[in-house]
Design an enzyme around this catalytic site. Structure first.
Site, mmCIF file in Angstrom:
data_model
loop_
_atom_site.group_PDB
_atom_site.id
_atom_site.type_symbol
_atom_site.label_atom_id
_atom_site.label_comp_id
_atom_site.label_asym_id
_atom_site.label_seq_id
_atom_site.Cartn_x
_atom_site.Cartn_y
_atom_site.Cartn_z
ATOM 1 N N TYR A 1 -9.211 -7.664 11.798
ATOM 2 C CA TYR A 1 -8.642 -7.093 10.781
ATOM 3 C C TYR A 1 -8.746 -7.966 9.475
ATOM 4 O O TYR A 1 -8.402 -9.256 9.688
ATOM 5 C CB TYR A 1 -7.328 -6.693 10.960
ATOM 6 C CG TYR A 1 -6.283 -6.096 9.909
ATOM 7 C CD1 TYR A 1 -6.708 -4.610 9.349
ATOM 8 C CD2 TYR A 1 -5.795 -6.731 8.708
ATOM 9 C CE1 TYR A 1 -6.348 -4.048 8.224
ATOM 10 C CE2 TYR A 1 -5.172 -6.091 7.585
ATOM 11 C CZ TYR A 1 -5.291 -4.793 7.258
ATOM 12 O OH TYR A 1 -4.815 -4.190 6.212
ATOM 13 N N THR B 1 -38.973 26.733 -9.990
ATOM 14 C CA THR B 1 -39.371 25.435 -9.524
ATOM 15 C C THR B 1 -39.840 24.659 -10.886
ATOM 16 O O THR B 1 -40.243 25.291 -11.852
ATOM 17 C CB THR B 1 -40.582 25.482 -8.506
ATOM 18 O OG1 THR B 1 -41.575 25.845 -9.415
ATOM 19 C CG2 THR B 1 -40.316 26.259 -7.373
ATOM 20 N N HIS B 2 -39.131 23.509 -10.929
ATOM 21 C CA HIS B 2 -39.317 22.827 -12.393
ATOM 22 C C HIS B 2 -38.588 23.370 -13.373
ATOM 23 O O HIS B 2 -38.922 23.248 -14.428
ATOM 24 C CB HIS B 2 -40.638 22.497 -12.627
ATOM 25 C CG HIS B 2 -41.499 22.036 -11.451
ATOM 26 N ND1 HIS B 2 -41.786 20.558 -11.387
ATOM 27 C CD2 HIS B 2 -42.086 22.566 -10.614
ATOM 28 C CE1 HIS B 2 -42.499 20.483 -10.186
ATOM 29 N NE2 HIS B 2 -42.847 21.602 -9.812
ATOM 30 N N ASN C 1 -2.522 -3.205 12.989
ATOM 31 C CA ASN C 1 -3.964 -2.873 13.017
ATOM 32 C C ASN C 1 -4.664 -1.783 13.722
ATOM 33 O O ASN C 1 -5.239 -1.090 13.224
ATOM 34 C CB ASN C 1 -4.720 -4.548 13.216
ATOM 35 C CG ASN C 1 -4.303 -5.644 12.469
ATOM 36 O OD1 ASN C 1 -3.460 -5.253 11.408
ATOM 37 N ND2 ASN C 1 -4.654 -6.704 12.975
ATOM 38 N N GLN D 1 -7.372 -2.379 3.819
ATOM 39 C CA GLN D 1 -6.320 -1.633 3.256
ATOM 40 C C GLN D 1 -6.768 -0.925 2.060
ATOM 41 O O GLN D 1 -6.241 0.384 1.988
ATOM 42 C CB GLN D 1 -5.126 -2.404 2.843
ATOM 43 C CG GLN D 1 -4.056 -1.643 2.196
ATOM 44 C CD GLN D 1 -2.636 -2.584 2.125
ATOM 45 O OE1 GLN D 1 -1.904 -2.857 3.129
ATOM 46 N NE2 GLN D 1 -2.413 -3.268 0.830
ATOM 47 N N LYS E 1 -16.220 30.542 -28.714
ATOM 48 C CA LYS E 1 -16.772 29.890 -27.302
ATOM 49 C C LYS E 1 -15.975 30.279 -26.010
ATOM 50 O O LYS E 1 -14.731 30.762 -26.129
ATOM 51 C CB LYS E 1 -16.613 28.390 -27.674
ATOM 52 C CG LYS E 1 -17.643 27.559 -28.559
ATOM 53 C CD LYS E 1 -18.903 27.660 -28.056
ATOM 54 C CE LYS E 1 -19.061 26.274 -27.463
ATOM 55 N NZ LYS E 1 -20.488 26.037 -26.974
ATOM 56 N N GLU F 1 -18.426 22.752 -15.052
ATOM 57 C CA GLU F 1 -18.707 21.156 -15.401
ATOM 58 C C GLU F 1 -18.061 20.192 -14.735
ATOM 59 O O GLU F 1 -18.366 19.255 -14.585
ATOM 60 C CB GLU F 1 -18.503 21.147 -17.051
ATOM 61 C CG GLU F 1 -19.606 22.014 -17.829
ATOM 62 C CD GLU F 1 -19.168 22.218 -19.200
ATOM 63 O OE1 GLU F 1 -20.203 22.022 -19.965
ATOM 64 O OE2 GLU F 1 -17.953 22.655 -19.529
ATOM 65 N N SER G 1 0.935 -1.348 -0.130
ATOM 66 C CA SER G 1 0.040 0.098 -0.015
ATOM 67 C C SER G 1 0.956 1.164 0.083
ATOM 68 O O SER G 1 0.371 2.437 0.063
ATOM 69 C CB SER G 1 -1.027 -0.081 1.216
ATOM 70 O OG SER G 1 -0.107 -0.151 2.519
ATOM 71 N N SER H 1 -12.758 26.958 -27.484
ATOM 72 C CA SER H 1 -13.276 25.280 -28.347
ATOM 73 C C SER H 1 -11.990 25.356 -29.141
ATOM 74 O O SER H 1 -11.694 26.712 -29.639
ATOM 75 C CB SER H 1 -14.543 25.600 -28.917
ATOM 76 O OG SER H 1 -14.557 25.030 -29.960
HETATM 77 N N1 ARG Z 1 -1.220 -1.500 5.331
HETATM 78 C C1 ARG Z 1 -2.005 -1.979 5.910
HETATM 79 C C2 ARG Z 1 -3.418 -1.545 5.786
HETATM 80 O O1 ARG Z 1 -3.460 -0.130 5.575
HETATM 81 C C3 ARG Z 1 -1.669 -2.004 7.340
HETATM 82 C C4 ARG Z 1 -2.231 -3.330 8.204
HETATM 83 C C5 ARG Z 1 -1.571 -4.696 7.897
HETATM 84 N N2 ARG Z 1 -1.935 -5.474 9.144
HETATM 85 C C6 ARG Z 1 -1.854 -6.775 8.696
HETATM 86 N N3 ARG Z 1 -2.282 -7.683 9.896
HETATM 87 N N4 ARG Z 1 -1.402 -7.412 7.761
HETATM 88 O O2 ARG Z 1 -4.563 -1.833 6.312
#
Ligand code: ARG
Length: 482
Positions: A330, A168-169, A123, A335, A296, A303, A33, A290
């Site tokens: 967990y 309205t509408h 965790n 993640q 334009k 938008e 991650s 444009s």
């Molecule tokens: N990078 C992990 C997350 O964002 C950290 C937790 C990982 N924990 C584990 N028990 N593998 O959730």
């Protein structure tokens, strides 16, 4: 495949020597991650400093350990502040922000660094980091809300008494002043901002000390770490603390609602910027040309604000769906929360800032709006109100005005005020009312400019309601003396 001891093995995978994701580069890339969680580094270090101070005060590490941990973490923070993504400590094989910082700490201070994770798991660590990050993000959002509010109030003060139609509408309904409409957006955006404050209150408990799932047999002092961090008192259950992502969900919902409000506002102004309406102008920096049509000036920024709401809804639905089947404890699915949370935040903070700038550059085109105010019988409801003051039951008044509008249309008259008093009274009589129900006074109730001065109910979108709401906003935005 026969598994050999791997030199890239993750430091926490020694127990199952020779196994682990480092054996397959795809697995290493799949599980990491670090490509999106490095932005948690400050929160991670803040949490670690509080944890280490607690470990020292309960005697699990020495004063010297603590001093080294502090020195190491502070140095790491400085390095990352400067080097950001180029910090050499970011190593994909270490998976995430938590492990990279811990590994760098160990490299810097040795055994003291090896003690930091005592009584802690990633965790509870990541659950805390997220809550800290959400708190910091809220402050940045507040700054953008504040700028947007100020710019809206400035626009309201300058152009707010411009009389315009309300719809309205998307059909002409009643006359209002432009300031009444600006106050409408402010009311909606105010709720958006309050939603962030409310979610902080609901989630104001600190998960640190919950460990992996069951807590710890070590004498951790959770009250101490909680008191040192701006989240709240310790959470009440270690299992729930490590398996919930409610705070992130609440945050993304609040972001989605902000995005929805901005999207609606953008749509309104896109309509107003069309040649057909021509109610407002915005700075040329916020329009684009444009590639083919030389004349334009397209409202692309508005938008994009309107469209990017779709990304944020996607994040909300993604996160809701991702969490729907998570059993207690967990699970690595969690993640993925950060992808949605960060993406939604990035869109909304940008859109808020852009909205603030567009509003600052905007003006209501009073002359242009005025030219068409006589169309659409904007004063029809006011005329019915007048009849009510002459003792006509409202339902009957509604019918009378309906017939008068029809009479105007048949006689090709644009406005009710083009009828004479006899015309009004003839229809009153037709519908069983007195033949002298209306007097010349009726004309003071007609015409958009008259109508907006007459509204008196609290919160109205005419002159008095606008003034009252503006006062409240000015009071609120007044800088507090220090
Ligand atoms: N990078 C992990 C997350 O964002 C950290 C937790 C990982 N924990 C584990 N028990 N593998 O959730």
């Amino acid at each position: 495949m026969t598994e050999k001891t791997n030199t890239n093995a993750k430091p926490w995978e020694h127990a199952k020597a020779g196994s682990g994701s480092a054996h397959d580069p795809l697995a290493a890339r799949f599980v990491e991650s670090i490509s999106y969680d490095t932005r948690l580094y400050r929160q991670d270090i803040t949490g670690s400093l509080a944890h280490a101070a607690m470990l020292e005060s309960v005697g699990l590490i020495t004063k010297k350990d603590l001093a080294q941990i502090k020195r190491g973490l502070k140095a790491i923070q400085k390095e990352i502040d400067v080097q950001q993504n180029d910090w050499p400590g970011w190593k994909v094989e270490l998976e995430d922000v938590h492990m990279c910082i811990e590994a760098a700490l160990i490299e810097k201070v040795g055994d003291a660094g090896r003690k930091l994770h005592t009584g802690r798991s990633r965790n509870d660590q990541v659950a805390l980091d997220l809550k800290l990050w959400i708190g910091d993000a809220q402050k940045k959002l507040d700054e953008q809300f504040q700028t947007l509010f100020k710019n809206m109030v400035a626009l309201a003060k300058r152009d707010g008494f411009t009389v315009m139609p309300a719809y309205t509408h998307l059909q002409r309904a009643q006359p209002i002043v432009a300031g009444g409409e600006i106050m409408a957006w402010l009311a909606a955006l105010d709720r958006c901002q309050q939603r962030f404050a409310a979610l902080q209150a609901v989630n104001a408990h600190n998960p640190l000390g919950s460990g992996a799932i069951a807590g710890s047999g070590l004498p951790l002092n959770r009250k101490q770490t909680a008191a040192a961090l701006p989240v709240g008192p310790p959470t009440t259950n270690s299992i729930d603390s490590t398996s919930t992502r409610d705070a992130a969900l609440d945050m993304v919902y609040a972001l989605a609602m902000t995005s929805q409000t901005l999207s609606r506002w953008a749509e309104q102004w896109i309509i107003y910027l069309s040649e057909e309406f021509g109610f407002i102008s915005i700075g040329h920096a916020y329009t684009t040309g444009s590639s083919m049509m030389p004349q334009k000036r397209n409202p692309d920024m508005l938008e994009l604000i309107r469209g990017r709401c779709g990304n944020v809804y996607g994040n909300l639905v993604g996160l809701l769906t991702m969490t729907k089947g998570i059993p207690l404890g967990y699970n690595r699915d969690l993640q993925e929360d950060k992808r949605h949370l960060f993406a939604a935040y990035d869109v909304v903070i940008d859109c808020l800032e852009m909205a603030g700038r567009i509003v600052k550059s905007a003006a209501f085109k009073a002359d242009h709006i005025e030219q068409s105010l006589h169309r659409g019988f904007l004063d029809a409801t006011a005329l019915a109100d007048y009849l009510v003051t002459q003792n006509v039951p409202f339902r009957t008044a509604h019918q009378i005005v309906g017939r008068l509008v029809l009479a105007c249309e048949t006689r090709k008259l644009d406005q009710l005020s083009e009828l004479n008093v006899d015309d009004f009274n003839a229809v009153c009589k037709e519908l069983g009312q007195k033949a002298n129900t209306c007097s010349k006074d009726v004309y003071q109730w007609l015409g958009a400019a008259n109508v907006v001065k007459r509204y008196r109910s609290a919160g109205n979108a005419g002159v008095s309601g606008f003034k009252a709401q503006l006062r409240v906003w000015e009071q609120r935005l007044r800088p507090t003396k220090k």
